[in-house]
Design an enzyme around this catalytic site. Structure first.
Site: not given
Ligand code: BG6
Length: 484
Positions: A179-180, A242
């Site tokens: 999950d950047h 996110h």
């Protein structure tokens, strides 16, 4: 750090060019790669190693934050890369790949540690995992790890199915779900911010906090991604992953020690304490928005349903605003608001913590104290306090104490995350429990959308979202802070 092979599926894709190669290269420049490593990239097309290395060279010149000015360093990095054409459905191609991986391991004296990175469309995740097993690519003497991009399923059931399939090949500890947002430096800073600052720690609960606002607004629209986005919407694209990860990071109780299992347990506890949304609550707590035509930075832009490849009748959500409650000892009665949307007034990811008890009903009035954490594109923190207006003794005025970092000097999210995966630290990757609990939370909203129980609220491109999103907070006596 152990020597290893980095096996990249989707090696010719956009994400690889923009993020993954630049991240590997920057780690290499910073001496954060193992002494000996090999990168093997796959794509559909046949091409030579040399041609492919030139493509990577271009992507480094365009996207590496560190620049790519030193030809010797660049060349040494490119020499670590090999290319292999691969049809994901063809087991023989995996055997060919295995031959290449093994011959490079011998050449470079790498002892069978392998990272498999799936930077491909989600429909290929299961096939690739099972072909890795089938071809014996995973039978090695060292460790193996799987890095997998989002989306992890498109609802609770498909996510569970995907997880079952992956777990036939990889143990949970071997799976690194990207999950950047968890790689962003300010997100990685959240825990430290609270734990290493007694003045914040002392105030970090429902005794002093009135509400928490998490915004991720974007100015871009659907771009060329209608095929994916129109079937996902902001709820799947941003909220399930996110936004809920940001919520977990800001609200978890501090772990005793900051290691993967502790942090992940604390995050899981947040998700378990989330008040589930009953069908009848959804309309009261969830705003589903879609942008109409408007202006972005002075220029006219189309509404969502006039974007290329979006059906005219689409009722897809391009914005979600959501009120949620964490029913535990520390956060009960504190509303958390989440808002994310495309084609909004500005690009900004931030968390605003509003403190209780502004001076009201006295001779003076004031704004509440705020702690603002700017995550992206600005990275910084500010605290809003009150001070006397020197010209008017009756009035207080807000003042801000600011810290802003120079983002250029910070590693990018993908650098942080790939570095962690290479050294085997999964703290900032999503554990299956978090992913499953997030889908459990979101599933009733998906069902309500599916049954069209939540009307779309329209907002003009370039605005802060529909009025309904403001009303969500106004109903509780609050407002979104810092809207442009
Ligand atoms: C991605 C979404 O995961 O995150 C995109 O698929 C979105 O739709 C992007 O634009 C936003 O990321 P960032 O880092 O620019 O806030």
């Amino acid at each position: 750090m152990d020597n290893m092979t980095f096996v990249l599926f989707g090696g010719t894709g956009d994400l690889a060019r923009r993020k993954i190669y630049p991240a590997l290269f920057n780690l290499y420049i910073d001496h954060k790669m193992p002494e000996s490593f090999s990168i093997i990239a796959m794509g559909r097309k046949e091409q030579s190693h040399a041609d492919f290395q030139q493509i990577v060279a271009k992507s480094l010149q365009t996207f590496s934050r560190r620049g790519a000015n030193d030809p010797a360093v660049m060349d040494a990095f490119l020499q670590s890369i090999r290319y292999s054409s691969l049809n994901v459905n063809n087991v023989e191609d995996y055997s060919k790949l295995r031959g290449l991986v093994e011959s490079r391991e011998k050449e470079l004296n790498i002892s069978g540690n392998r990272i498999f990175y799936l930077s491909v469309a989600p429909e290929f995740f299961e096939t690739i995992a099972s072909n890795i097993k089938e071809s014996g690519l995973d039978s090695i003497s060292g460790w193996k790890r799987l890095i997998i991009e989002k989306p992890f399923g498109r609802d609770l059931e498909s996510a569970r199915h995907l997880n079952e399939e992956l777990s036939k090949v990889f143990e949970e500890e071997e799976i690194y779900r990207i999950d950047h947002y968890l790689g962003k430096p300010m997100v990685q800073n959240l825990e430290i911010l609270e734990s290493s600052n007694p003045i914040l720690k002392a105030l970090w609960s429902n005794h002093h906090i009135a509400n928490v606002q998490i915004t991720a607004s974007e100015i871009v629209g659907v771009e060329e991604r209608a095929g994916y986005y129109d079937n996902s919407g902001a709820i799947r694209d941003m909220v399930q992953n996110h936004m809920l990860q940001l919520l977990m990071m800001i609200s978890m109780r501090l772990p005793r020690k900051s290691d993967a299992s502790e942090v992940r347990m604390k995050k899981k506890n947040v998700m378990k304490s989330l008040r589930p949304l009953q069908m009848e609550d959804i309309a009261k707590n969830v705003i589903r928005g879609q942008y109409t035509a408007g202006r972005i930075q002075g220029k006219p832009v189309a509404g969502y349903t006039d974007e290329p490849n979006v059906p005219k009748s689409s009722n897809n959500d391009t914005l979600i605003a959501l009120r949620l409650w964490i029913d535990n000892y520390f956060w009960s009665e504190v509303p958390f608001y989440i808002r994310t949307g495309k084609r909004m007034a500005e690009k900004s990811t931030r968390i605003v913590i509003e403190f209780k008890e502004p001076l009201k009903g006295q001779t003076t009035t004031s704004d509440p104290n705020l702690l603002v954490i700017e995550i992206n594109p600005n990275e910084g923190i500010f605290i809003q306090l009150n001070k006397k207006d020197p010209m008017n003794t009756e009035k207080l005025e807000p003042m801000r104490i600011n810290f802003f970092s120079n983002g250029k000097e910070q590693p990018e999210a993908y650098e942080n995350l790939i570095f962690d995966a290479v050294r085997g630290d999964s703290t900032f990757f999503a554990h299956w429990d978090e992913v499953e609990l997030s889908w459990e939370y979101v599933q009733p909203i998906l069902d309500a959308f599916e049954q069209d129980l939540i009307p779309l609220s329209y907002y003009p491109a370039g605005s802060n979202g529909p009025e309904a999103s403001d009303q969500l907070l106004e109903a509780d006596g609050f407002k979104w802070w810092l809207d442009k």
